[in-house]
Motif scaffolding. Structure first.
Motif, mmCIF file in Angstrom:
data_model
loop_
_atom_site.group_PDB
_atom_site.id
_atom_site.type_symbol
_atom_site.label_atom_id
_atom_site.label_comp_id
_atom_site.label_asym_id
_atom_site.label_seq_id
_atom_site.Cartn_x
_atom_site.Cartn_y
_atom_site.Cartn_z
ATOM 1 N N THR A 297 0.852 -1.187 0.000
ATOM 2 C CA THR A 297 0.000 0.000 0.000
ATOM 3 C C THR A 297 0.888 1.237 0.000
ATOM 4 O OG1 THR A 297 -1.724 -1.168 1.246
ATOM 5 C CG2 THR A 297 -1.827 1.245 1.198
ATOM 6 N N ASP A 298 0.953 1.900 -1.118
ATOM 7 C CA ASP A 298 1.755 3.115 -1.219
ATOM 8 C C ASP A 298 1.011 4.292 -0.596
ATOM 9 O OD1 ASP A 298 3.631 1.620 -2.529
ATOM 10 O OD2 ASP A 298 3.050 2.299 -4.543
ATOM 11 N N THR A 299 1.775 5.286 -0.203
ATOM 12 C CA THR A 299 1.197 6.487 0.404
ATOM 13 C C THR A 299 1.717 7.712 -0.336
ATOM 14 O OG1 THR A 299 2.997 6.584 2.017
ATOM 15 C CG2 THR A 299 0.979 5.412 2.675
ATOM 16 N N ALA A 300 1.188 8.855 0.017
ATOM 17 C CA ALA A 300 1.636 10.104 -0.611
ATOM 18 C C ALA A 300 1.456 11.249 0.370
ATOM 19 C CB ALA A 300 0.851 10.377 -1.890
ATOM 20 N N HIS A 301 2.350 12.209 0.281
ATOM 21 C CA HIS A 301 2.130 13.453 0.997
ATOM 22 C C HIS A 301 2.473 14.595 0.055
ATOM 23 C CE1 HIS A 301 6.388 14.523 2.488
ATOM 24 N NE2 HIS A 301 6.534 13.517 1.692
ATOM 25 N N GLN A 302 2.127 15.788 0.435
ATOM 26 C CA GLN A 302 2.255 16.895 -0.490
ATOM 27 C C GLN A 302 2.819 18.127 0.197
ATOM 28 O OE1 GLN A 302 -1.664 17.903 -1.925
ATOM 29 N NE2 GLN A 302 -2.295 18.858 -0.016
ATOM 30 N N TYR A 303 3.270 19.051 -0.635
ATOM 31 C CA TYR A 303 3.617 20.364 -0.100
ATOM 32 C C TYR A 303 2.924 21.438 -0.928
ATOM 33 C CZ TYR A 303 7.389 20.664 -3.680
ATOM 34 O OH TYR A 303 8.119 20.691 -4.837
ATOM 35 N N ILE A 304 2.632 22.538 -0.240
ATOM 36 C CA ILE A 304 1.871 23.628 -0.845
ATOM 37 C C ILE A 304 2.838 24.681 -1.379
ATOM 38 C CG2 ILE A 304 0.062 25.336 -0.467
ATOM 39 C CD1 ILE A 304 -0.842 22.445 -0.104
ATOM 40 N N LEU A 305 2.547 25.179 -2.568
ATOM 41 C CA LEU A 305 3.344 26.258 -3.143
ATOM 42 C C LEU A 305 2.899 27.595 -2.549
ATOM 43 C CD1 LEU A 305 5.559 25.713 -5.313
ATOM 44 C CD2 LEU A 305 3.852 23.905 -5.171
ATOM 45 N N GLU A 306 3.864 28.408 -2.161
ATOM 46 C CA GLU A 306 3.602 29.712 -1.570
ATOM 47 C C GLU A 306 3.881 30.821 -2.580
ATOM 48 O OE1 GLU A 306 5.107 28.844 2.984
ATOM 49 O OE2 GLU A 306 6.546 29.606 1.514
ATOM 50 N N SER A 307 3.291 31.961 -2.328
ATOM 51 C CA SER A 307 3.591 33.168 -3.099
ATOM 52 C C SER A 307 4.341 34.136 -2.195
ATOM 53 C CB SER A 307 2.299 33.820 -3.601
ATOM 54 O OG SER A 307 2.566 35.111 -4.136
#
Length: 307
Positions: A65-75
């Protein structure tokens, strides 16, 4: 007879100093993704178990079972600057041009300030990956800091190195090994004979932005790195400085961190009637994260409080 005073205006403007951002080369580059709102990073669910001389068949089947996480792009934006025509006319240098240059520098520097914090924020550094310095007392040198802090030592660097090795992160597959230090921590390292000898043997790499190499680690020095509070917890980049803050060196594997940074977008409005001149501003999209959900690949060495 009245004295005649002469004044000569030089055409060379003394610009604001900028921090060294060359350490940003040591990361997985996601610049092509900078126009997205977020970047999702898939992580493997793990390798299968192994068995020697298997005698039971059929073998047990498992599912990954693979997982994922993310990061948010900022301005990141710079405050607009007005350059009045009347000002530009009486100076020998191009004030408008210098305003454009510094508007771009300001947002690039802010992104670089936030990068190591972004790699370490969001509970992405394991508790065992934060160690404290053990050296002799020296004066705290960070912004607003008072009192003494324990110096960075050879044993501290070796302990941090050992953490990466124990997590199987000291391999070629995880990329180069790097450490970002403050000027005071650089002074601590220069007192380590092994570091000085490495430079003498021809391993110094100052022209490329790397101060030198110590135990296989590229050393990068910058006036700002990461800051922890007096409980050795990572602060956010924009947090108010405190007297008890602890400057913190960051040891990382280039293959464990990701950074997305766009080119600065410069906005120049010439001949704005109500401002009697030009208005300059800039914007940059940026994001960064520890790519690994298992929190491996980053070790922090924070300056413990001295006596």
């Amino acid at each position: 007879m009245a004295e005649i005073l002469r004044r000569r205006f030089l055409a060379d403007l003394v610009m604001q100093t900028t921090r060294d951002n060359t350490f940003l080369s040591q990361t997985i580059n996601d610049d092509a993704l900078v126009l997205n709102n977020s970047v999702e990073i898939p992580n493997s669910g793990g390798r299968p178990d192994t068995q020697v001389n298997r005698v039971s068949f059929p073998a047990t089947i498992t599912e990954r079972t693979d997982t994922a996480h993310q990061y948010i792009l900022e301005s990141i934006t710079a405050d607009p600057i007005r350059v009045r025509d009347a000002e530009d006319a009486v100076v020998a240098y191009n004030k408008g041009q210098s305003a454009v240059i510094e508007a771009g520098q300001a947002i690039m520097e802010k992104a670089a300030d936030r990068t190591p914090f972004s790699w370490c924020q969001g509970n992405t550094v394991a508790a065992g990956n934060i160690i404290e310095t053990t050296g002799a007392d020296r004066v705290a040198t960070g912004i607003s800091q008072t009192g003494n802090r324990k110096a960075l030592t050879k044993d501290d660097v070796l302990q941090a190195r050992r953490v990466l090795m124990a997590q199987d992160m000291w391999t070629g597959a995880t990329g180069s090994k790097n450490m970002l230090v403050t000027p005071s921590q650089e002074e601590d390292l220069l007192k380590i004979d092994d570091f000085v000898r490495a430079d003498a043997y021809g391993n110094g790499r100052i022209p490329s932005g790397v101060l030198g190499t110590l135990y296989g680690i590229n050393i990068w020095v910058r006036s700002r790195a990461v800051v922890c509070n007096d409980s050795s917890e990572i602060k956010v980049e924009a947090a108010t400085a405190a007297a008890t803050d602890q400057d913190t060196a960051v040891l990382w594997c280039s293959g464990a961190v990701r950074t997305a940074m766009g080119a600065p977008k410069l906005f120049v409005n010439n001949d704005v009637a109500e401002h009697y001149g030009m208005i300059v501003s800039s914007e940059l999209r940026f994001g960064g994260v520890n790519a690994r959900q298992d929190k491996k690949g980053i070790v922090l060495i924070t300056e413990a409080a001295g006596a």
